[in-house]
Design a protein around this motif. Structure first.
Motif, PDB file in Angstrom:
ATOM      1  N   GLU A  52       0.871  -1.145  -0.058  1.00 50.76           N
ATOM      2  CA  GLU A  52       0.000   0.011   0.092  1.00 50.76           C
ATOM      3  C   GLU A  52       0.828   1.258  -0.136  1.00 50.76           C
ATOM      4  O   GLU A  52       1.954   1.434   0.643  1.00 50.76           O
ATOM      5  CB  GLU A  52      -1.169  -0.103   1.191  1.00 50.76           C
ATOM      6  N   ASP A  53       0.448   2.410  -0.767  1.00 54.11           N
ATOM      7  CA  ASP A  53       1.077   3.683  -0.689  1.00 54.11           C
ATOM      8  C   ASP A  53       2.660   3.517  -1.161  1.00 54.11           C
ATOM      9  O   ASP A  53       3.557   4.050  -0.546  1.00 54.11           O
ATOM     10  CB  ASP A  53       0.828   4.416   0.598  1.00 54.11           C
ATOM     11  N   VAL A  54       2.970   2.564  -2.183  1.00 49.50           N
ATOM     12  CA  VAL A  54       4.350   2.426  -2.607  1.00 49.50           C
ATOM     13  C   VAL A  54       4.638   3.310  -3.917  1.00 49.50           C
ATOM     14  O   VAL A  54       3.591   3.496  -4.837  1.00 49.50           O
ATOM     15  CB  VAL A  54       4.444   1.046  -3.243  1.00 49.50           C
ATOM     16  N   HIS A  55       5.506   3.887  -4.005  1.00 51.18           N
ATOM     17  CA  HIS A  55       6.162   4.940  -4.736  1.00 51.18           C
ATOM     18  C   HIS A  55       7.208   4.684  -5.508  1.00 51.18           C
ATOM     19  O   HIS A  55       8.200   4.097  -4.882  1.00 51.18           O
ATOM     20  CB  HIS A  55       6.168   6.169  -4.266  1.00 51.18           C
ATOM     21  N   SER A  56       7.423   4.801  -6.972  1.00 46.53           N
ATOM     22  CA  SER A  56       8.776   4.723  -7.509  1.00 46.53           C
ATOM     23  C   SER A  56       9.264   5.935  -7.362  1.00 46.53           C
ATOM     24  O   SER A  56       8.850   7.076  -7.629  1.00 46.53           O
ATOM     25  CB  SER A  56       8.425   4.172  -8.980  1.00 46.53           C
ATOM     26  N   VAL A  57      10.579   6.031  -7.069  1.00 47.69           N
ATOM     27  CA  VAL A  57      11.404   6.931  -6.746  1.00 47.69           C
ATOM     28  C   VAL A  57      12.908   7.067  -7.675  1.00 47.69           C
ATOM     29  O   VAL A  57      13.487   5.911  -7.561  1.00 47.69           O
ATOM     30  CB  VAL A  57      12.027   7.245  -5.300  1.00 47.69           C
ATOM     31  N   GLU A  58      12.926   7.818  -8.185  1.00 43.52           N
ATOM     32  CA  GLU A  58      14.220   7.867  -9.065  1.00 43.52           C
ATOM     33  C   GLU A  58      15.424   8.648  -8.280  1.00 43.52           C
ATOM     34  O   GLU A  58      15.038   9.755  -7.821  1.00 43.52           O
ATOM     35  CB  GLU A  58      14.137   8.810 -10.509  1.00 43.52           C
ATOM     36  N   ILE A  59      16.658   8.109  -8.205  1.00 47.10           N
ATOM     37  CA  ILE A  59      17.760   8.378  -7.610  1.00 47.10           C
ATOM     38  C   ILE A  59      18.956   8.530  -8.416  1.00 47.10           C
ATOM     39  O   ILE A  59      19.100   7.765  -9.592  1.00 47.10           O
ATOM     40  CB  ILE A  59      17.953   7.751  -6.251  1.00 47.10           C
ATOM     41  N   LEU A  60      19.929   9.479  -8.103  1.00 45.80           N
ATOM     42  CA  LEU A  60      20.999   9.275  -8.847  1.00 45.80           C
ATOM     43  C   LEU A  60      22.057   8.714  -7.691  1.00 45.80           C
ATOM     44  O   LEU A  60      22.253   9.581  -6.686  1.00 45.80           O
ATOM     45  CB  LEU A  60      21.562  10.654  -9.440  1.00 45.80           C
ATOM     46  N   VAL A  61      22.850   7.802  -8.067  1.00 46.07           N
ATOM     47  CA  VAL A  61      24.046   7.182  -7.094  1.00 46.07           C
ATOM     48  C   VAL A  61      25.231   7.446  -7.640  1.00 46.07           C
ATOM     49  O   VAL A  61      25.535   7.007  -8.752  1.00 46.07           O
ATOM     50  CB  VAL A  61      23.453   5.566  -7.117  1.00 46.07           C
ATOM     51  N   PRO A  62      26.188   8.384  -6.962  1.00 49.51           N
ATOM     52  CA  PRO A  62      27.483   8.421  -7.322  1.00 49.51           C
ATOM     53  C   PRO A  62      28.260   7.213  -7.264  1.00 49.51           C
ATOM     54  O   PRO A  62      28.183   6.674  -6.123  1.00 49.51           O
ATOM     55  CB  PRO A  62      27.878   9.688  -6.010  1.00 49.51           C
ATOM     56  N   THR A  63      28.929   6.836  -8.085  1.00 49.10           N
ATOM     57  CA  THR A  63      29.937   5.665  -8.136  1.00 49.10           C
ATOM     58  C   THR A  63      31.101   6.067  -8.642  1.00 49.10           C
ATOM     59  O   THR A  63      31.186   6.828  -9.641  1.00 49.10           O
ATOM     60  CB  THR A  63      29.182   4.463  -8.686  1.00 49.10           C
ATOM     61  N   TRP A  64      32.326   5.474  -8.144  1.00 47.92           N
ATOM     62  CA  TRP A  64      33.652   5.584  -8.692  1.00 47.92           C
ATOM     63  C   TRP A  64      33.750   4.387  -9.918  1.00 47.92           C
ATOM     64  O   TRP A  64      33.457   3.235  -9.390  1.00 47.92           O
ATOM     65  CB  TRP A  64      34.624   5.257  -7.558  1.00 47.92           C
ATOM     66  N   VAL A  65      33.989   4.771 -10.884  1.00 48.28           N
ATOM     67  CA  VAL A  65      34.329   3.867 -11.932  1.00 48.28           C
ATOM     68  C   VAL A  65      35.817   4.074 -12.603  1.00 48.28           C
ATOM     69  O   VAL A  65      36.290   5.211 -12.533  1.00 48.28           O
ATOM     70  CB  VAL A  65      33.422   4.032 -13.260  1.00 48.28           C
ATOM     71  N   GLU A  66      36.339   3.043 -13.101  1.00 47.24           N
ATOM     72  CA  GLU A  66      37.777   3.134 -13.586  1.00 47.24           C
ATOM     73  C   GLU A  66      37.403   3.563 -15.213  1.00 47.24           C
ATOM     74  O   GLU A  66      36.579   2.801 -15.824  1.00 47.24           O
ATOM     75  CB  GLU A  66      38.429   1.778 -13.526  1.00 47.24           C
ATOM     76  N   GLU A  67      38.175   4.322 -15.939  1.00 49.30           N
ATOM     77  CA  GLU A  67      38.297   4.661 -17.272  1.00 49.30           C
ATOM     78  C   GLU A  67      39.531   4.954 -17.576  1.00 49.30           C
ATOM     79  O   GLU A  67      40.286   5.297 -17.259  1.00 49.30           O
ATOM     80  CB  GLU A  67      37.199   5.931 -17.238  1.00 49.30           C
ATOM     81  N   GLU A  68      39.596   4.601 -19.086  1.00 50.49           N
ATOM     82  CA  GLU A  68      40.910   4.703 -19.740  1.00 50.49           C
ATOM     83  C   GLU A  68      40.922   6.102 -20.322  1.00 50.49           C
ATOM     84  O   GLU A  68      39.868   6.564 -20.693  1.00 50.49           O
ATOM     85  CB  GLU A  68      41.032   3.860 -20.747  1.00 50.49           C
ATOM     86  N   TYR A  69      42.153   6.811 -20.456  1.00 54.48           N
ATOM     87  CA  TYR A  69      42.526   8.021 -20.947  1.00 54.48           C
ATOM     88  C   TYR A  69      43.577   8.127 -21.933  1.00 54.48           C
ATOM     89  O   TYR A  69      44.753   7.239 -21.340  1.00 54.48           O
ATOM     90  CB  TYR A  69      42.473   9.183 -20.110  1.00 54.48           C
ATOM     91  N   GLU A  70      43.889   8.885 -22.767  1.00 50.67           N
ATOM     92  CA  GLU A  70      45.160   9.110 -23.304  1.00 50.67           C
ATOM     93  C   GLU A  70      45.965  10.126 -22.551  1.00 50.67           C
ATOM     94  O   GLU A  70      45.589  11.145 -22.076  1.00 50.67           O
ATOM     95  CB  GLU A  70      45.001   9.717 -24.773  1.00 50.67           C
TER      96      GLU A  70
END
Length: 142
Positions: A52-70
């Motif tokens: 009862e009274d359930v809502h879908s909530v959108e959130i932004l979750v900060p995460t650390w990711v490994e990325e390649e770069y020149e």
């Protein structure tokens, strides 16, 4: 979406949202159909008993990711040298919460929301064909 199928009595089969599921069962070489009636119910991701009274909530979750770069350097063979670094990214997620879960999320975010500033809404990509432009008309000379 956090949903589950909840079986209901056959007497409820004509109610809104009730679906029929037919399952063939083989008994002594004969196929017999069993009918089950039920509906899908949205439930809280934290406590599946809450429906009862359930809502879908959108959130932004900060995460650390490994990325390649020149790196700007070159390898012995003349190719660009590649490095790896940690980068902070935001992952868009959706969670279904009942009243208590929603209050807990709001309480946890309150100190951050208090010092935050409005952000722009994410831009959505339009789908489909571009709209046709109307032909330009010029007034006719009299």
């Amino acid at each position: 979406m956090a949903v589950r199928f909840v079986q209901v009595a056959e007497t409820e089969k004509d109610e809104e949202g009730v679906q029929e599921t037919v399952t063939p069962v083989v008994v002594n070489g004969q196929t017999v159909e069993t009918r089950i009636y039920g509906r899908t119910v949205l439930h809280c991701d934290l406590d599946t008993d809450i429906t009862e009274d359930v809502h879908s909530v959108e959130i932004l979750v900060p995460t650390w990711v490994e990325e390649e770069y020149e790196t700007g350097e070159t390898n012995e063979d003349g190719s660009n040298a590649i490095g790896v670094r940690s980068t902070l990214k935001s992952e868009r997620r959706t969670v279904d919460l009942g009243p208590d879960g929603l209050k807990a999320l709001q309480k946890a975010l309150q100190p951050f929301a208090a010092v935050s500033r409005p952000a722009e809404e994410p831009t959505s990509k339009k789908r489909g064909r571009p709209a046709k432009k109307a032909a330009a008309t010029s007034p006719s000379a009299s």
